[in-house]
Write a protein that holds these residues in place. Structure first.
Motif, PDB file in Angstrom:
ATOM      1  N   GLY A 166      58.464  35.315  56.389  1.00 62.12           N
ATOM      2  CA  GLY A 166      57.556  34.967  57.472  1.00 62.12           C
ATOM      3  C   GLY A 166      58.312  34.440  58.672  1.00 62.12           C
ATOM      4  O   GLY A 166      59.411  34.886  58.989  1.00 62.12           O
ATOM      5  N   GLY A 167      57.689  33.470  59.353  1.00 65.14           N
ATOM      6  CA  GLY A 167      58.331  32.859  60.507  1.00 65.14           C
ATOM      7  C   GLY A 167      57.685  33.266  61.814  1.00 65.14           C
ATOM      8  O   GLY A 167      56.741  34.070  61.847  1.00 65.14           O
ATOM      9  N   PRO A 168      58.159  32.720  62.943  1.00 66.28           N
ATOM     10  CA  PRO A 168      57.589  33.034  64.260  1.00 66.28           C
ATOM     11  C   PRO A 168      57.585  34.533  64.533  1.00 66.28           C
ATOM     12  O   PRO A 168      58.580  35.229  64.296  1.00 66.28           O
ATOM     13  N   GLY A 169      56.465  35.034  64.993  1.00 62.34           N
ATOM     14  CA  GLY A 169      56.332  36.444  65.289  1.00 62.34           C
ATOM     15  C   GLY A 169      55.982  37.307  64.089  1.00 62.34           C
ATOM     16  O   GLY A 169      55.724  38.510  64.247  1.00 62.34           O
ATOM     17  N   ARG A 170      55.949  36.726  62.886  1.00 60.53           N
ATOM     18  CA  ARG A 170      55.611  37.472  61.673  1.00 60.53           C
ATOM     19  C   ARG A 170      54.174  37.175  61.247  1.00 60.53           C
ATOM     20  O   ARG A 170      53.634  36.106  61.554  1.00 60.53           O
ATOM     21  N   ILE A 171      53.586  38.105  60.517  1.00 62.48           N
ATOM     22  CA  ILE A 171      52.193  38.002  60.066  1.00 62.48           C
ATOM     23  C   ILE A 171      52.142  38.114  58.550  1.00 62.48           C
ATOM     24  O   ILE A 171      52.811  38.970  57.954  1.00 62.48           O
ATOM     25  N   ALA A 172      51.361  37.244  57.920  1.00 62.99           N
ATOM     26  CA  ALA A 172      51.057  37.346  56.487  1.00 62.99           C
ATOM     27  C   ALA A 172      49.577  37.669  56.351  1.00 62.99           C
ATOM     28  O   ALA A 172      48.734  37.051  57.015  1.00 62.99           O
ATOM     29  N   LEU A 173      49.260  38.625  55.492  1.00 63.17           N
ATOM     30  CA  LEU A 173      47.880  39.070  55.295  1.00 63.17           C
ATOM     31  C   LEU A 173      47.413  38.717  53.892  1.00 63.17           C
ATOM     32  O   LEU A 173      48.078  39.054  52.904  1.00 63.17           O
ATOM     33  N   GLY A 174      46.280  38.041  53.794  1.00 66.77           N
ATOM     34  CA  GLY A 174      45.637  37.768  52.518  1.00 66.77           C
ATOM     35  C   GLY A 174      44.244  38.348  52.502  1.00 66.77           C
ATOM     36  O   GLY A 174      43.787  38.946  53.484  1.00 66.77           O
ATOM     37  N   CYS A 175      43.551  38.175  51.376  1.00 62.57           N
ATOM     38  CA  CYS A 175      42.201  38.725  51.217  1.00 62.57           C
ATOM     39  C   CYS A 175      41.282  37.599  50.764  1.00 62.57           C
ATOM     40  O   CYS A 175      41.340  37.167  49.612  1.00 62.57           O
ATOM     41  N   ASP A 176      40.463  37.135  51.686  1.00 63.21           N
ATOM     42  CA  ASP A 176      39.651  35.956  51.378  1.00 63.21           C
ATOM     43  C   ASP A 176      38.295  36.335  50.803  1.00 63.21           C
ATOM     44  O   ASP A 176      37.809  37.453  51.040  1.00 63.21           O
ATOM     45  N   PRO A 177      37.687  35.384  50.031  1.00 59.40           N
ATOM     46  CA  PRO A 177      38.189  34.052  49.704  1.00 59.40           C
ATOM     47  C   PRO A 177      39.357  34.106  48.738  1.00 59.40           C
ATOM     48  O   PRO A 177      39.374  34.914  47.809  1.00 59.40           O
ATOM     49  N   THR A 178      40.333  33.212  48.976  1.00 61.97           N
ATOM     50  CA  THR A 178      41.504  33.161  48.109  1.00 61.97           C
ATOM     51  C   THR A 178      42.070  31.752  48.126  1.00 61.97           C
ATOM     52  O   THR A 178      41.473  30.842  48.692  1.00 61.97           O
ATOM     53  N   TYR A 179      43.233  31.563  47.543  1.00 59.79           N
ATOM     54  CA  TYR A 179      43.834  30.256  47.362  1.00 59.79           C
ATOM     55  C   TYR A 179      44.045  29.560  48.712  1.00 59.79           C
ATOM     56  O   TYR A 179      44.665  30.124  49.619  1.00 59.79           O
ATOM     57  N   SER A 180      43.560  28.337  48.810  1.00 61.63           N
ATOM     58  CA  SER A 180      43.554  27.649  50.103  1.00 61.63           C
ATOM     59  C   SER A 180      44.924  27.171  50.542  1.00 61.63           C
ATOM     60  O   SER A 180      45.092  26.730  51.690  1.00 61.63           O
ATOM     61  N   MET A 181      45.937  27.236  49.680  1.00 60.42           N
ATOM     62  CA  MET A 181      47.289  26.855  50.089  1.00 60.42           C
ATOM     63  C   MET A 181      47.982  27.946  50.899  1.00 60.42           C
ATOM     64  O   MET A 181      48.929  27.655  51.646  1.00 60.42           O
TER      65      MET A 181
END
Length: 386
Positions: A110-125
């Motif tokens: 990750g980091g600045p300029g990067r994107i992480a994609l999840g599928c909600d609802p999911t783990y809140s951390m």
């Protein structure tokens, strides 16, 4: 800003007003809110842990094996037994719980300029890992039954070009299993998808969080079985849940050597203590005992789900999400779930207000704890109906 933090401290601007993550830790007779295995290790396991720790105690003036090779060998042996997956030591990595594993993933990819994609609802951390590493967090919404919406997820991958695609099986807080066919489709898409902010030829890492995988229904394969075919797949595991080892804080990841080497770059020096490594090795010596209650907890889940479906809230039957874990998300239409939570707590039963509005989550306890939960919830539902 929290009243306990002086305004004169130079807290990061994006952290001002934030609260530490954590479920309530309360001294109650029935604690069913953090998805632990409720059964303590057998005395023989405790004796082995004590013996292992005593053996390495004279060496505690020295740093531990920073590559924790013996423990990685134990992870490999366990995955071969548990999921039929043959992996080498350099395809495995351990840390202080799967939380640290996930943080290392975000630090590495990750980091600045990067994107992480999840599928909600999911783990809140997950969004907190993103926040802490200055990674942009985005979500693709699941279906109404909480299964993965594959088309929506693939569309989001094509639009956002994330560096991390984070999936869960079973999902927390819903308990929903991940279909292997759906995972393969996403892996195939990510194998050629570019990553925003990265160079040519860079593709997303697909991370499958299997913290609760041992509670899946028999015959269901683990995502780890796909590692040999997909170099962009990483599978996170933990000893905290089914393995009844939450207090030891041991998580691990299975992936290609390339992914593991990326995590090794960002890990803290000597991050796994000698005591932690010794305790985990002792627990693996007693794998049968540590997993001996899994079948019973799975049966408890099914019985509890069936019972919950017979209960009503303000005249409507409770909904229960399909679960392949050691917890159930139930309700669906609680218009005042905080009151239900408080009424249960008044009766000595602690569960979790988490997930979409209208839902609550309960993890499986001992037979005595579950009997008390049923008694208390039935009483609370009657009060609310009145």
């Amino acid at each position: 800003m929290s009243e306990s933090i002086p305004a004169s401290l130079p807290l990061r601007n994006d952290l001002i007003g934030e609260e530490p993550y954590g479920a309530p830790q309360l001294d109650v007779p029935v604690c069913l809110n953090v998805n632990e295995n409720p059964y303590a290790p057998d005395p023989a396991v405790c004796d082995s842990i004590a013996a292992r720790v005593r053996e390495i105690a004279p060496t505690l003036n020295r740093y531990p094996d920073r590559e924790h090779v013996a423990l990685r060998q134990a992870f490999a042996a366990y995955l071969k037994r548990e999921s039929g997956v043959e992996l080498s030591v350099d395809q495995l990595w351990g840390a202080n719980g799967s939380n640290e594993i996930m943080l290392q993933v975000f630090q590495a990819f990750g980091g600045p300029g990067r994107i992480a994609l999840g599928c909600d609802p999911t783990y809140s951390m997950y969004p907190e890992y993103a926040r802490d590493t200055f990674t942009t967090w985005q979500v693709a919404h699941r279906n109404e039954d909480f299964t993965l919406n594959v088309e929506r997820t693939i569309a989001a991958i094509g639009e956002l070009h994330p560096s991390i695609v984070l999936l869960t099986s079973p999902n927390n807080p819903t308990g929903t299993p991940l279909d292997m066919g759906d995972l393969k489709r996403i892996l195939d898409v990510c194998a050629t998808m570019p990553v925003a902010g990265a160079g040519e030829g860079v593709h997303p890492v697909v991370v499958v969080d299997e913290a609760y995988i041992e509670f899946r229904n028999p015959g269901t394969p683990s995502a780890a079985t796909l590692i040999a075919e997909h170099s962009n797949l990483a599978v996170s595991r933990t000893m905290s849940k089914a393995f009844a080892f939450a207090g030891a804080r041991v998580g691990y990841m299975a992936a290609s050597k390339g992914i593991i080497d990326c995590l090794r770059i960002v890990r803290m020096p000597y991050h796994l203590s000698a005591v932690t490594q010794a305790a985990a090795l002792a627990a693996f010596e007693h794998t049968d005992e540590q997993l001996s209650r899994v079948d019973h907890l799975r049966e408890t889940r099914e019985r509890t789900a069936a019972w919950l479906k017979t209960q009503t809230y303000k005249g409507q039957p409770l909904d229960v999400a399909e679960s392949a874990s050691n917890f159930l998300m139930f309700g669906g239409h609680f218009d005042d779930r905080d009151r239900v939570f408080r009424e249960l707590l008044d009766r000595g039963v602690l569960i979790r207000v988490v997930g979409p509005d209208g839902w609550m989550r309960v993890c499986m306890g001992t037979d005595e704890e579950m009997a008390r939960f049923r008694e208390a919830l039935a009483e609370v539902l009657r009060i609310v109906e009145a």
